[in-house]
Design an enzyme around this catalytic site. Structure first.
Site, mmCIF file in Angstrom:
data_model
loop_
_atom_site.group_PDB
_atom_site.id
_atom_site.type_symbol
_atom_site.label_atom_id
_atom_site.label_comp_id
_atom_site.label_asym_id
_atom_site.label_seq_id
_atom_site.Cartn_x
_atom_site.Cartn_y
_atom_site.Cartn_z
ATOM 1 N N GLN A 209 0.919 3.142 -5.257
ATOM 2 C CA GLN A 209 0.630 2.598 -3.923
ATOM 3 C C GLN A 209 0.959 3.609 -2.826
ATOM 4 O O GLN A 209 0.716 3.340 -1.654
ATOM 5 C CB GLN A 209 1.461 1.328 -3.678
ATOM 6 C CG GLN A 209 1.217 0.216 -4.663
ATOM 7 C CD GLN A 209 -0.107 -0.499 -4.416
ATOM 8 O OE1 GLN A 209 -0.714 -0.394 -3.348
ATOM 9 N NE2 GLN A 209 -0.568 -1.231 -5.417
ATOM 10 N N LYS A 232 -7.091 2.762 -7.418
ATOM 11 C CA LYS A 232 -6.535 2.318 -6.139
ATOM 12 C C LYS A 232 -6.780 3.369 -5.056
ATOM 13 O O LYS A 232 -6.580 3.117 -3.872
ATOM 14 C CB LYS A 232 -5.029 2.066 -6.263
ATOM 15 C CG LYS A 232 -4.674 0.915 -7.187
ATOM 16 C CD LYS A 232 -3.195 0.637 -7.159
ATOM 17 C CE LYS A 232 -2.710 -0.044 -8.412
ATOM 18 N NZ LYS A 232 -2.943 -1.492 -8.442
ATOM 19 N N CYS A 370 2.278 -8.691 -10.822
ATOM 20 C CA CYS A 370 2.893 -7.894 -11.897
ATOM 21 C C CYS A 370 4.305 -7.461 -11.512
ATOM 22 O O CYS A 370 4.723 -6.338 -11.815
ATOM 23 C CB CYS A 370 2.061 -6.665 -12.245
ATOM 24 S SG CYS A 370 0.451 -7.070 -12.861
#
Ligand SMILES: Cc1ncc(COP(=O)(O)O)c(C=O)c1O
Lengths: 412, 154
Positions: A209, A232, A370
């Site tokens: 991220q 991502k 998750c």
């Protein structure tokens, strides 16, 4: 394809025009996509680059002495150089392609873990890890009896350096998220790494991220391993990156055996290929790697710092807008957080929230993300989460906030 | 608001979701089971007091879940009281078929009960929510079978 001048204002509409998905209606409404934290949409440039390989440059890599194979190899290895530059690694030898971030962590747990860790050695993770950075260590614990230690976080989701320091004694490997996928918290990677090194521990960072929202520089952070996942980062699925310092990767045994990772094979003994191919057994995700390279080039055309600025402005706007929804609690308000907003409503369960806003054409995530241990830490069964990306707009946030007002109306 | 949303979140559902009936433990329960939907974190415990003949004397639940799973559990407890184990199992089959839109076995003798459960038929339009509606039923069936854990993952 949008290339932005560094002085012009951020042109989000030009960016959106590069992403064909936004021409698709959802239940007759334009798509408001606020789930890029789970997986981002792809710009046309990525689709074109992948298509170009299949239509005019496709063959297996590293194998054939013919033009097509040479072309495919050049495109594949060229993407590795793009990745190297993107994270400022010293050498392409340090860029190992994996399927995703999860595989990168499993590779380190298996290859590094089984060779260099022994019973009783501690691996340090935090309360805000994704399952991908919990379960591989539990597997290793079952196999060789390492100790798994957990750094608690503050109630607002902030990183606690004092708690971290307290637990470093006896730690051989620190494995931490660089940015929480639930709370948005950005961990101070450079300081964490320096402290770990001083304590004699190696450092693995989960940047899944992080690379999406800011510049990350391997030589500056000085971590030993770093993983992220292509999908991502506006790239395709099936491709991820493990960065590892060359001397460490050299010292580690292969993760999987097969073609492409060997130098010489006899029935008595085999020898391994040079880095990074030692860790890339079998035919790699050739076209996906090229797609990832195209995604990074697309990002660079806009500027990751400009994207970060855009997302921060939106994050502030979204925080304000959502805080005005009655009974809404934002989970994770650490200073300097990334564009991820998890929230709960007093009146409605996250699952009901996401079903209702979906009918307004707004895609958000609801669930445990998750990160079940983090849900337990926060004392909630699940959260709803809106995550921001380079193409996110104020209008999308307004639509989310309006849809949330409907939810509150229904449930109060 | 769209029609299928209004169908899903009918007044009855919202009411049972907010004020679930039989939301308590049964101290002398003959059976109980934990139900868990790992996808959304919903957790509940269903308690049953069956008499010797296998008839439901009392049934209740506690736990945390979304409006759909809570309302479904609440309605279920109201409907199962006084039913035999065999009737309970038939009701679950009928209810499951209703939620998924599959062919339904005959509801003969249980028409009134199915009519009450009809308020949950809106989940058909929301495939990701079917498990919410069926969690309590899976759990009560597990309790009757003497299992104490059920997860709707599979
Ligand atoms: C912080 C973090 N780590 C790891 C992962 C795993 O990514 P992947 O499933 O692509 O391996 C994710 C995404 O789901 C994530 O958000």
């Amino acid at each position: 394809m949008t290339v932005m001048s560094q002085t012009a204002p951020y042109d989000v509409e030009a960016v959106r025009a590069d992403f064909p998905i936004f021409r698709t209606d959802i239940r007759g409404k334009p798509l408001a996509f606020l789930d890029s934290g789970a997986s981002a949409q792809k710009p046309q440039a990525v689709l074109d680059a992948m298509n170009a390989v299949y239509t005019s440059g496709y063959a297996n890599v590293h194998r054939g002495a013919y033009l097509l194979s040479e072309r495919a190899t050049a495109a594949f290895e060229g993407s590795r150089e793009i990745v190297r530059r993107f994270i400022n690694a010293r050498s392409v030898k340090e860029i190992v392609y994996t399927r995703n971030a999860t595989e990168g962590i499993n590779l380190v747990a298996t290859s590094y873990g089984r060779k260099f860790l022994k019973q009783g050695d501690a691996v340090l993770i935090s309360e805000m890890e994704h399952h991908a950075n919990i379960v591989p260590w539990q597997l290793l614990r079952e196999q060789i009896g390492i100790e798994l230690r957990i750094v608690p976080i503050a109630d607002d989701g902030s990183w606690r350096m004092d708690e971290y320091k307290k637990r470093l004694d006896g730690v051989k490997l620190v494995a931490l998220t660089h940015t929480s996928n639930v709370l948005g918290t950005v961990t101070p990677a450079k300081e964490i790494t320096a402290l770990a090194h001083a304590a004699g521990a190696k450092v693995l960072l989960d940047g899944s991220q992080a690379v999406v929202h800011r510049t990350v520089d391997m030589q500056d952070i000085d971590c030993d391993f770093y993983v992220f996942t292509g999908h991502k980062l506006y790239g395709p699925t099936g491709i991820g990156v493990l960065y590892g310092k060359a001397e460490l990767l050299e010292s580690m045994p292969p993760y999987q055996g097969g073609g492409d990772m060997i130098r010489i094979v006899t029935f008595e003994k085999s020898t391994w290929a040079d880095l990074p191919h030692k860790f890339e057994a079998g035919t790699p995700a050739i076209v996906e790697a090229v797609g990832l390279g195209a995604a990074i080039q697309y990002i660079e055309g806009i500027g990751i710092e400009r994207i970060a600025q855009h997302e921060t402005q939106l994050l502030n706007y979204a925080t304000q807008r959502l805080s005005a929804v009655p009974g809404l609690n934002i989970q994770g308000t650490a200073a300097g957080k990334a564009g991820v907003i998890s929230f709960t409503l007093d009146s409605a369960h996250p699952h009901d929230i996401s079903t209702i806003v979906d009918r307004a054409g707004v895609a958000i995530r609801a669930g445990h993300h998750c990160a079940q241990p983090l849900m337990q830490r926060l004392g909630v069964p699940a959260t709803a989460r809106a995550s921001l990306a380079m193409y996110s707009t104020k209008a999308e946030i307004d639509r989310l906030a309006d849809a949330l007002d409907t939810v509150v109306e229904m449930f109060s | 608001m769209s029609d299928d949303l209004r169908d899903l979140y009918q007044e009855v559902i919202l009411d049972h979701g907010k004020r679930p009936r039989n939301f308590r433990q049964i101290d002398n329960a003959s059976h109980h089971a934990h139900g868990h939907n790992p996808l959304c974190g919903d957790q509940l415990v269903v308690y049953l007091a069956l008499d010797e003949a296998g008839v439901v004397q009392d049934v209740s639940f506690v736990g945390k879940g979304c409006a759909i799973s809570t309302a479904s559990a609440s309605l279920m407890t109201e409907i199962l009281k006084g039913k035999s184990e065999a009737q309970a199992k038939r009701l679950f089959e009928l209810f499951h078929a209703m939620c998924t839109g599959e062919d339904s076995p005959s509801a003969e003798g249980l028409e009134d009960e199915m009519e009450r459960l009809e308020v949950l038929s809106g989940v058909r339009e929301f495939p990701s929510r079917v498990k919410c509606a069926t969690l309590a039923w899976h759990t009560v069936t597990a309790a009757m079978a003497g299992q104490d854990q059920i997860s709707t993952e599979d």
